[in-house]
Design an enzyme around this catalytic site. Structure first.
Site, PDB file in Angstrom:
ATOM      1  N   LYS A  13       0.810  -1.215   0.000  1.00  0.00           N
ATOM      2  CA  LYS A  13       0.000   0.000   0.000  1.00  0.00           C
ATOM      3  C   LYS A  13       0.847   1.270   0.000  1.00  0.00           C
ATOM      4  O   LYS A  13       0.555   2.207  -0.748  1.00  0.00           O
ATOM      5  CB  LYS A  13      -0.919  -0.015   1.229  1.00  0.00           C
ATOM      6  CG  LYS A  13      -1.973   1.073   1.226  1.00  0.00           C
ATOM      7  CD  LYS A  13      -3.157   0.678   2.092  1.00  0.00           C
ATOM      8  CE  LYS A  13      -2.777   0.540   3.547  1.00  0.00           C
ATOM      9  NZ  LYS A  13      -2.619   1.856   4.202  1.00  0.00           N
ATOM     10  N   ARG A  88      -9.925   4.755   9.333  1.00  0.00           N
ATOM     11  CA  ARG A  88      -9.711   3.366   9.721  1.00  0.00           C
ATOM     12  C   ARG A  88     -11.018   2.645  10.040  1.00  0.00           C
ATOM     13  O   ARG A  88     -11.041   1.426  10.143  1.00  0.00           O
ATOM     14  CB  ARG A  88      -8.851   3.299  10.989  1.00  0.00           C
ATOM     15  CG  ARG A  88      -7.393   3.368  10.714  1.00  0.00           C
ATOM     16  CD  ARG A  88      -6.573   2.695  11.805  1.00  0.00           C
ATOM     17  NE  ARG A  88      -5.165   2.966  11.591  1.00  0.00           N
ATOM     18  CZ  ARG A  88      -4.455   2.390  10.635  1.00  0.00           C
ATOM     19  NH1 ARG A  88      -4.999   1.483   9.865  1.00  0.00           N
ATOM     20  NH2 ARG A  88      -3.193   2.708  10.462  1.00  0.00           N
ATOM     21  N   ARG A 127      10.194 -12.976   4.524  1.00  0.00           N
ATOM     22  CA  ARG A 127      11.178 -11.916   4.747  1.00  0.00           C
ATOM     23  C   ARG A 127      12.184 -12.297   5.827  1.00  0.00           C
ATOM     24  O   ARG A 127      11.831 -12.873   6.833  1.00  0.00           O
ATOM     25  CB  ARG A 127      10.454 -10.620   5.161  1.00  0.00           C
ATOM     26  CG  ARG A 127       9.756  -9.940   4.004  1.00  0.00           C
ATOM     27  CD  ARG A 127       8.594  -9.084   4.436  1.00  0.00           C
ATOM     28  NE  ARG A 127       8.905  -8.230   5.555  1.00  0.00           N
ATOM     29  CZ  ARG A 127       8.983  -6.886   5.479  1.00  0.00           C
ATOM     30  NH1 ARG A 127       8.756  -6.272   4.349  1.00  0.00           N
ATOM     31  NH2 ARG A 127       9.269  -6.191   6.548  1.00  0.00           N
ATOM     32  N   ARG A 159      11.801 -11.465  11.721  1.00  0.00           N
ATOM     33  CA  ARG A 159      11.182 -10.619  12.741  1.00  0.00           C
ATOM     34  C   ARG A 159       9.875 -11.256  13.221  1.00  0.00           C
ATOM     35  O   ARG A 159       9.180 -11.903  12.445  1.00  0.00           O
ATOM     36  CB  ARG A 159      10.874  -9.229  12.171  1.00  0.00           C
ATOM     37  CG  ARG A 159      12.112  -8.401  11.880  1.00  0.00           C
ATOM     38  CD  ARG A 159      11.731  -7.110  11.174  1.00  0.00           C
ATOM     39  NE  ARG A 159      10.709  -6.374  11.926  1.00  0.00           N
ATOM     40  CZ  ARG A 159       9.660  -5.757  11.380  1.00  0.00           C
ATOM     41  NH1 ARG A 159       9.481  -5.795  10.084  1.00  0.00           N
ATOM     42  NH2 ARG A 159       8.789  -5.115  12.124  1.00  0.00           N
ATOM     43  N   ARG A 170      -2.626 -10.444  12.155  1.00  0.00           N
ATOM     44  CA  ARG A 170      -2.763  -9.062  11.655  1.00  0.00           C
ATOM     45  C   ARG A 170      -3.812  -8.986  10.553  1.00  0.00           C
ATOM     46  O   ARG A 170      -4.559  -8.013  10.456  1.00  0.00           O
ATOM     47  CB  ARG A 170      -1.411  -8.550  11.135  1.00  0.00           C
ATOM     48  CG  ARG A 170      -0.442  -8.184  12.265  1.00  0.00           C
ATOM     49  CD  ARG A 170       0.981  -8.038  11.748  1.00  0.00           C
ATOM     50  NE  ARG A 170       1.135  -6.907  10.838  1.00  0.00           N
ATOM     51  CZ  ARG A 170       2.147  -6.784   9.975  1.00  0.00           C
ATOM     52  NH1 ARG A 170       3.075  -7.719   9.893  1.00  0.00           N
ATOM     53  NH2 ARG A 170       2.230  -5.730   9.197  1.00  0.00           N
TER      54      ARG A 170
END
Ligand code: ZN
Length: 216
Positions: A13, A88, A127, A159, A170
């Site tokens: 995004k 939001r 990642r 991470r 999430r």
């Protein structure tokens, strides 16, 4: 052109916001940038926001809204803007609508970047971050076979934010918060979904094609 960009984590995004805004010659206004500008500029709102952030609390809606209002009042936003990270929720969307109405303005379009959950997991959970220089590599897209940084030789790690379980959580939180917002804008007749899979340039191109019919 006044538009809002929504999309799940891992949809690219931030990158798309930048390209689309630059293609349309309008400012990209993200809540992250607004927060940072207010905090580093030491504005009253910035100082107020900082007291919450320092405690690890969420910045209250009214502080965020006041910052967005200030930013949208600036000269460069009078002929259009791309909002990223706001609204939001439906309550914020209604406030934004009323705010713009007071100024004789209205949103033209809400663009939703659409990526399925498994693709987001593939992007984020692959990642690896270098613990020495902070560079990020991707096991699949960079064809990383060892766990050493190609730039500095430092050890790579995953991470917590990028772990599959965290990513899935999430995504759930995003769906819960955003689904009502998306259907609010669908009811208003200004929601358009864009397939956000594939190369960055292709996604930008698709987005621009989706935007065109809404342009004055
Ligand atoms: Zn490194």
């Amino acid at each position: 052109m006044r538009l809002v960009l929504v999309g799940p984590p891992g949809a690219g995004k931030g990158t798309q916001a930048q390209y689309i805004a630059s293609n349309l010659s309008i400012p990209k206004i993200s809540t992250g940038d607004i927060f940072r500008a207010n905090v580093s500029g030491g504005t009253d709102l910035g100082r107020l926001a900082k007291t919450y952030m320092d405690r690890g609390d969420l910045v209250p809606d009214e502080v965020t809204i006041a910052m967005v209002r200030d930013r949208l009042s600036e000269d460069d936003a009078q002929d259009g803007f791309l909002l990223d990270g706001f609204p939001r929720n439906v309550a914020q969307a209604e406030i934004l609508r009323d705010m713009l109405k007071d100024w004789g303005q209205a949103l033209d379009l809400v663009l939703e970047l659409v990526v399925d959950d498994d693709e987001v997991v593939r992007r984020l959970a692959g990642r690896r971050t270098c613990s020495q220089c902070g560079r990020i590599w991707h096991v699949e897209f960079d064809d990383k076979k060892d766990d050493k940084c190609d730039a500095c030789g430092g050890p790579l790690f995953q991470r917590d934010d990028d772990k599959e379980q965290t990513v899935r959580h999430r995504l759930e939180v995003y769906q819960e918060q955003t689904a009502p917002l998306v259907s609010y804008y669908a009811d208003e007749g200004i929601l358009v979904g864009v397939d956000a899979t594939g190369p960055v340039e292709e996604v930008t191109q698709r987005a621009m094609e989706a935007i065109r019919p809404f342009m004055g």
